[in-house]
Motif scaffolding. Structure first.
Motif, short mmCIF file in Angstrom:
data_model
loop_
_atom_site.label_atom_id
_atom_site.label_comp_id
_atom_site.label_asym_id
_atom_site.label_seq_id
_atom_site.Cartn_x
_atom_site.Cartn_y
_atom_site.Cartn_z
N TYR A 121 0.84 -1.19 0.00
CA TYR A 121 0.00 0.00 0.00
C TYR A 121 0.88 1.25 0.00
CZ TYR A 121 -3.49 -3.39 1.56
OH TYR A 121 -4.30 -4.49 1.66
N SER A 122 0.61 2.15 -0.91
CA SER A 122 1.25 3.46 -0.94
C SER A 122 0.23 4.47 -0.45
CB SER A 122 1.69 3.79 -2.37
OG SER A 122 2.05 5.14 -2.46
N ILE A 123 0.51 5.12 0.67
CA ILE A 123 -0.50 5.92 1.35
C ILE A 123 -0.05 7.38 1.45
CG2 ILE A 123 -1.82 6.19 3.49
CD1 ILE A 123 -1.03 3.16 4.02
N ASN A 124 -0.89 8.27 1.00
CA ASN A 124 -0.68 9.70 1.15
C ASN A 124 -1.53 10.15 2.34
OD1 ASN A 124 -0.87 12.52 1.04
ND2 ASN A 124 -0.57 12.55 -1.18
N GLY A 126 -5.32 11.41 2.44
CA GLY A 126 -6.07 10.22 2.80
C GLY A 126 -6.33 9.27 1.65
N THR A 127 -5.40 9.21 0.66
CA THR A 127 -5.57 8.32 -0.48
C THR A 127 -4.56 7.18 -0.42
OG1 THR A 127 -4.13 9.69 -1.86
CG2 THR A 127 -6.50 10.14 -1.95
N VAL A 128 -4.89 6.07 -1.11
CA VAL A 128 -4.04 4.90 -1.09
C VAL A 128 -4.01 4.26 -2.47
CG1 VAL A 128 -5.95 3.42 -0.33
CG2 VAL A 128 -3.58 2.66 0.05
N VAL A 129 -2.86 3.73 -2.83
CA VAL A 129 -2.70 2.93 -4.04
C VAL A 129 -2.27 1.53 -3.58
CG1 VAL A 129 -1.44 2.60 -6.19
CG2 VAL A 129 -2.05 4.90 -5.46
N ARG A 147 -9.19 6.68 0.89
CA ARG A 147 -9.88 6.62 -0.39
C ARG A 147 -8.95 5.95 -1.39
NH1 ARG A 147 -9.79 11.85 0.31
NH2 ARG A 147 -8.97 12.23 -1.78
N SER A 148 -9.44 4.87 -2.02
CA SER A 148 -8.61 4.15 -2.97
C SER A 148 -8.44 4.98 -4.24
CB SER A 148 -9.27 2.81 -3.32
OG SER A 148 -8.46 2.13 -4.26
N LYS A 149 -7.16 5.24 -4.59
CA LYS A 149 -6.88 5.96 -5.82
C LYS A 149 -6.95 5.01 -6.99
CE LYS A 149 -4.00 10.07 -5.77
NZ LYS A 149 -2.65 10.58 -5.61
N THR A 150 -6.27 3.90 -6.83
CA THR A 150 -6.23 2.89 -7.91
C THR A 150 -5.56 1.64 -7.39
OG1 THR A 150 -5.54 2.45 -10.19
CG2 THR A 150 -4.00 3.63 -8.81
N SER A 151 -5.71 0.54 -8.12
CA SER A 151 -4.95 -0.67 -7.86
C SER A 151 -4.09 -0.91 -9.07
CB SER A 151 -5.90 -1.86 -7.65
OG SER A 151 -5.16 -3.03 -7.41
N ILE A 152 -2.81 -1.20 -8.87
CA ILE A 152 -1.92 -1.26 -10.03
C ILE A 152 -1.93 -2.63 -10.69
CG2 ILE A 152 -0.46 0.51 -9.04
CD1 ILE A 152 1.62 -1.64 -8.52
#
Length: 309
Positions: free
Chosen positions: A142-145, A149-152, A303-308
């Protein structure tokens, strides 16, 4: 959404290189049959890093240059400087790094500055705080900002570290012998300067109470990698010019914009060659001490930004 750091920890909640989408630090490419990562005890590291230019913190130099112009202009530009505490943190990123079993996490906080928009507020300086986190656990990476509050997420990511193969010490000695022969030949052919600049020396030392292999180069660069974790797949060597999870600063050098998951090397110190690059210091490292809270739990309310994948 902000996490609060444990009381008494000067690092507040750490951030330094916050994972760009899809750029997770360590790729799971090793042979799972020889994976020794699950045996890893709790490892906790607190570090700080900063970019230097001419052997001085680059972001602080940028601030001091801008402040000097504003100070000279005086009241005309409404000069509001930063506090001495804020100036001391400029350009620094503070890390809180955990390993345990097949889990990893890196939590970082970086500090920069900005100037006021325009007009009479043109020289109004304020500090910038950026917070990032990267986590690898049984569910992926998980990459978290933590600023927005967003996550990839990369659900396929798994941590794999291999123990050093038998005979690796002999191979290393052979490689060092071959390198010495190449350097000797360069000097014979009149390229002594190149050979001297590339020449390195290695020695065992201790940083933050932990053993590490120090590599020094004649151009002033050095790096020390933890040498106490071979049985858990950690390597005691890496590049002097790339300490792993530090990626770089945003274009105006105000804060770090990316943090990557740690890899199979744990750098305990790094000094850039020729006084230009990233400097790293370790303030504390413990092995075998359990955390007070779960450092591998992904925060709620993201909040999910995207899944790679």
């Amino acid at each position: 959404m902000k996490r609060k750091h444990r009381p008494g920890n000067k690092f507040q909640v750490l951030t330094v290189t916050a994972l760009m989408a899809g750029s997770f630090g360590m790729s799971a490419q090793a042979d799972a049959a020889t994976n020794v990562a699950p045996e890893t005890p709790p490892i906790h590291i607190q570090q700080e890093a900063w970019v230097v230019r001419d052997d001085a913190p680059a972001v602080r130099q940028d601030y001091e240059e801008a402040a000097a112009v504003c100070r000279k202009a005086g009241a005309a530009l409404d000069f509001t400087p930063l506090s001495s505490d804020a100036i001391a943190k400029l350009g620094h990123t503070y890390y809180d790094i955990w390993y345990e079993g097949s889990n990893m996490s890196i939590h970082s906080v970086s500090w920069g500055f900005k100037m006021g928009p325009s007009g009479t507020k043109q020289c109004h300086f304020t500090e910038i705080r950026s917070e990032r986190e990267a986590v690898a656990n049984a569910h992926g990476a998980y990459s978290i900002n933590l600023d927005d509050g967003t996550v990839v997420r990369d659900p396929a990511y798994r941590v794999v570290r291999n123990a050093a193969p038998a005979g690796s010490q002999a191979q290393e000695t052979k490689a060092q012998t071959e390198e010495a022969a190449v350097m000797a030949e360069l000097r014979k052919q009149g390229y002594g300067g190149i050979a001297d600049q590339a020449e390195t020396t290695t020695s065992q030392t201790t940083i933050a109470g932990q053993p590490c292999l120090m590599t020094k180069r004649k151009d002033g660069g050095s790096a020390c990698f933890w040498s106490g974790g071979a049985k858990w797949g950690f390597k005691d060597e890496g590049s002097i010019d790339d300490i792993g999870y530090i990626s770089g600063y945003d274009p105006d050098l105000t804060h770090v914009d990316e943090v990557q998951l740690p890899g199979a090397e744990i750098p305990l110190s790094s000094k850039p060659s020729d006084g230009v690059g990233t400097q790293l210091v370790t303030n504390q490292m413990t092995v075998g001490q359990n955390p007070e809270a779960d450092p591998f739990k992904v925060p709620d309310d993201l909040r999910s930004k995207t899944s790679i994948r």
